[in-house]
Design a protein around this motif. Structure first.
Motif: not given
Length: 552
Positions: A246-250, A253
C-alpha cells in the motif's frame, strides 16, 4: 549663589539695577542689592525677606548656571514652569510666578530620589532578578522536558520498529509456507506422471514383445489401455501469490505514531507592580489582642467555606447543596442551590462579585450570576477542589488526578486554561497527591496553598516557581501543624487556619511567622477570608459559626 556681575574694575554690582555696587544680600531670595534697591525689595510684604550685609551672607552651595544668562546662577525654582531660574529670569519672563528656594526643591527632589532608589533596590530590581532567574530555571527545565519528548519519540519509534519487523517476518513466513505448499503440489503431480510413464514404458515393451513373437495366445488375450492413457493426468495449476504494497500515507502515519501539542509562546502583558505607597500604606500594625466583633450562626451541620462578598456580606457553604449569604448580624440574605444537587467542594467570589463553586461529583466549575448558574469548566481525568479569584480576574483551582496520584494548581481565564503549576524546577511535585488544599493569591501575586496532607503552606510566585514552604512555628503544640483555610490581607500577610490547634498563623509575605490568633474563643477554625477593610472572617467547622475578628 547668584553669579556676581563684575565691572571692568571688578566691582560687584546690584542684581536689580545692575549699575550700583552692591551692599546687601537677601537670604530668602538669594539676590544681591545696592542701598537704593533694598527699600524697593523690602516693599514686597508677601514674603519675609531677610536682608543682611553682603559680607555677612551665608555661604552658598554650588548652584547650577542659568542656560539663558551665562553670568548668573539659578538660586530659585519656578513652580509654574518647573525649572531652576536666576534672578534675571525672575525679573523677566518668570515675573509673578510662584518661586521657591532651589535648595528646598532640591531637598524634596532628593527625598523622592531616595524613595525611588529604595524601591528600585528593594522591590523592582529583585523582582526583575527573580524573573530572570525564573527564565534560567525554565531553560534548565526545558532541556529535561524536551529530552523527555525526544525519549518518548524514540520509544515509540522502537515500538514501531518491533511491530514492523514482526509484520515483515510474518509476511516472509507466510510466503515460505506458500512456497512449500506449491512445491509439494508440483512434486505430487510429478510423482503421478512418473508412475504413468513407468506404466507406459512397460506397456510399450509388452506390445513389442507380442508383435515380435507373433504369439496367437498373447495377441488374443491383449486388451487395449490406450483409452485410459488418452485421459492425461491432471495438471496442477497454481496461481502465484502476489504482494501489493500500500502507498504510505504520511499524514496517517503521523497520526498513528502519536500526536503532540503545538508549541505555544504567549507574551503576556507584564503585571504592574504596586507602588510602595499602595503596597504598604496605610501601615496597619497587628493588634496585641484581636477582638471578636460579630458571630454568625449559619445553621449547617458542619461549615467548610467562607468567602467575602463585601465587608457586610459573606457567602458560606457546608455539607449541604445550599450556599448561603449572610450579613454580620447573622441575617440570611439569600441562598443558592447547586445545579446538580451535589454539595459544593468550595466557593469563591470573583472580581465582578459573582459566586463560583466547584462540584467534584460531575467535575465542574460553575458560575452563579444573577442567580443563574452556568458551567464554565468541565474536567476530564481531574477533579476540581478548591478555588480562589485573583487580582486579574482569573480563577486558580487546586485539583487531583482521578487515580489519586497527582495534584496541581491550574489558572483559568474564563474557561481557558492558561497555566499549570505542579512541579518544582527539579521536577519534584510541589503538592501532596491528595487531601484538602485551600488556595489564595497574595497582593504580590504569589500563589499560596494550604496543603493539609503535607502539613505545609506552599507558596510559589506568579510564574509557578517555589518561593518558600512553611511547616509551622516551632513552639510547643498539642498537635502538629494542620493548615486548612488560607487567605491574605492588604499588608501582604498570609493567614492560615490551624484547625486542631484552634488557632490561626499569621505570616509575612516571605513566610516569616509573625504571631498567632488564638483567643476569641476559636474552635476548629476551618476556612478564612478577609474583606476590603481587613476584617477576618473565620469559619468554624464543628460549631458552624462564622466569627468576624479585628486583628489589625
Amino acid at each position: 549663589m547668584l553669579h556676581l556681575r563684575r565691572s571692568a574694575q571688578d566691582v560687584l554690582l546690584c542684581d536689580l539695577c545692575e549699575n550700583v555696587p552692591l551692599q546687601s544680600h537677601c537670604e530668602l531670595c538669594h539676590i544681591n542689592l545696592c542701598k537704593a534697591c533694598v527699600g524697593d525689595h523690602l516693599s514686597d510684604s508677601s514674603k519675609r525677606h531677610k536682608v543682611v550685609p553682603y559680607k555677612h551672607r551665608k555661604s552658598t552651595p554650588n548652584y547650577p548656571k542659568c542656560p539663558d544668562h551665562a553670568e548668573k546662577h539659578c538660586e530659585l525654582f519656578c513652580e509654574k514652569c518647573d525649572i531652576p531660574v536666576c534672578s534675571t529670569c525672575v525679573l523677566n519672563k518668570h515675573r509673578g510666578h510662584n518661586l521657591c528656594d532651589i535648595l528646598k526643591k532640591l531637598s524634596s527632589k532628593t527625598q523622592s530620589l531616595r524613595k525611588d532608589l529604595k524601591e528600585l533596590e528593594t522591590r523592582i530590581f529583585p523582582r526583575y532578578k527573580e524573573m530572570g532567574s525564573d527564565i534560567q530555571t525554565e531553560k534548565t527545565e526545558l532541556e529535561t522536558n524536551y529530552g523527555k519528548l525526544t525519549t518518548a519519540a524514540d520509544q515509540q519509534g522502537e515500538i514501531w520498529h518491533r511491530e514492523i519487523s514482526a509484520i515483515v517476518n510474518q509476511r516472509k513466513s507466510d510466503i515460505a509456507e506458500m512456497k512449500n505448499k506449491h512445491i509439494a503440489a508440483l512434486d505430487k503431480n510429478r510423482d503421478e506422471i512418473t508412475l504413468r510413464i513407468t506404466e507406459l514404458r512397460q506397456m510399450i515393451q509388452d506390445l513389442r514383445k507380442i508383435l515380435d513373437t507373433n504369439d496367437v495366445s498373447l495377441t488374443s488375450t491383449y486388451k487395449s489401455r490406450n483409452a485410459e492413457f488418452r485421459r492425461l493426468p491432471p495438471k496442477t495449476q497454481v496461481t502465484l501469490p502476489s504482494f501489493s504494497p500500500r502507498k504510505i500515507n504520511t499524514e496517517q502515519l503521523n497520526e498513528m505514531f502519536g500526536s503532540r501539542s503545538s508549541l505555544s509562546i504567549n507574551i503576556e502583558h507584564g503585571e504592574t507592580m504596586k507602588s510602595p505607597e499602595a503596597v504598604s500604606s496605610p501601615v496597619k500594625p497587628l493588634l496585641d489582642e484581636p477582638r471578636l466583633t460579630a458571630t454568625i450562626n449559619t445553621g449547617y451541620n458542619r461549615l467548610r467555606s467562607v468567602s467575602c462578598l463585601s465587608d457586610e456580606e459573606v457567602w458560606t457553604r457546608g455539607y449541604h447543596e445550599l450556599m448561603k449569604l449572610f450579613n454580620p448580624q447573622g441575617k440570611l440574605l439569600t441562598s443558592i442551590q447547586t445545579e446538580s444537587g451535589n454539595r459544593p467542594v468550595d466557593i469563591a467570589v470573583t472580581r465582578d462579585r459573582d459566586l463560583v463553586y466547584t462540584d467534584d461529583y460531575n467535575k465542574t466549575v460553575n458560575l452563579v450570576k444573577n442567580k443563574q448558574i452556568q458551567t464554565i469548566i468541565t474536567l476530564q481525568g481531574w477533579t476540581p477542589l478548591y478555588v480562589c479569584s485573583t487580582i486579574s480576574g482569573h480563577l486558580l483551582i487546586t485539583m487531583y488526578s482521578d487515580d489519586g496520584k497527582q495534584a496541581k494548581v491550574v489558572r483559568y481565564s474564563g474557561s481557558t486554561e492558561t497555566q499549570t503549576i505542579q512541579f518544582d524546577y527539579q521536577g519534584r511535585p510541589l503538592y501532596s497527591s491528595y487531601g484538602t488544599k485551600y488556595i489564595s493569591e497574595n497582593m504580590n501575586l504569589d500563589i499560596c496553598v494550604a496543603d493539609r496532607s503535607a502539613r505545609a503552606v506552599v507558596v510559589v510566585n506568579q510564574s509557578g516557581q517555589r518561593r518558600f514552604r512553611y511547616t509551622g512555628h516551632p513552639s510547643s503544640t498539642k498537635q502538629s501543624f494542620n493548615p486548612v483555610g488560607i487567605t491574605t490581607d492588604s499588608q501582604g500577610q498570609i493567614l492560615t487556619a490551624d484547625c486542631y490547634n484552634h488557632r490561626i498563623h499569621i505570616l509575612d509575605q516571605d513566610g516569616q511567622f509573625l504571631r498567632y490568633i488564638q483567643n476569641c474563643g476559636l474552635h476548629r477554625p476551618w476556612d478564612l477570608c478577609v474583606d476590603i477593610r481587613d476584617n477576618l472572617f473565620v469559619a468554624e467547622r464543628d460549631t458552624a459559626k462564622v466569627k468576624k475578628i479585628q486583628y489589625l
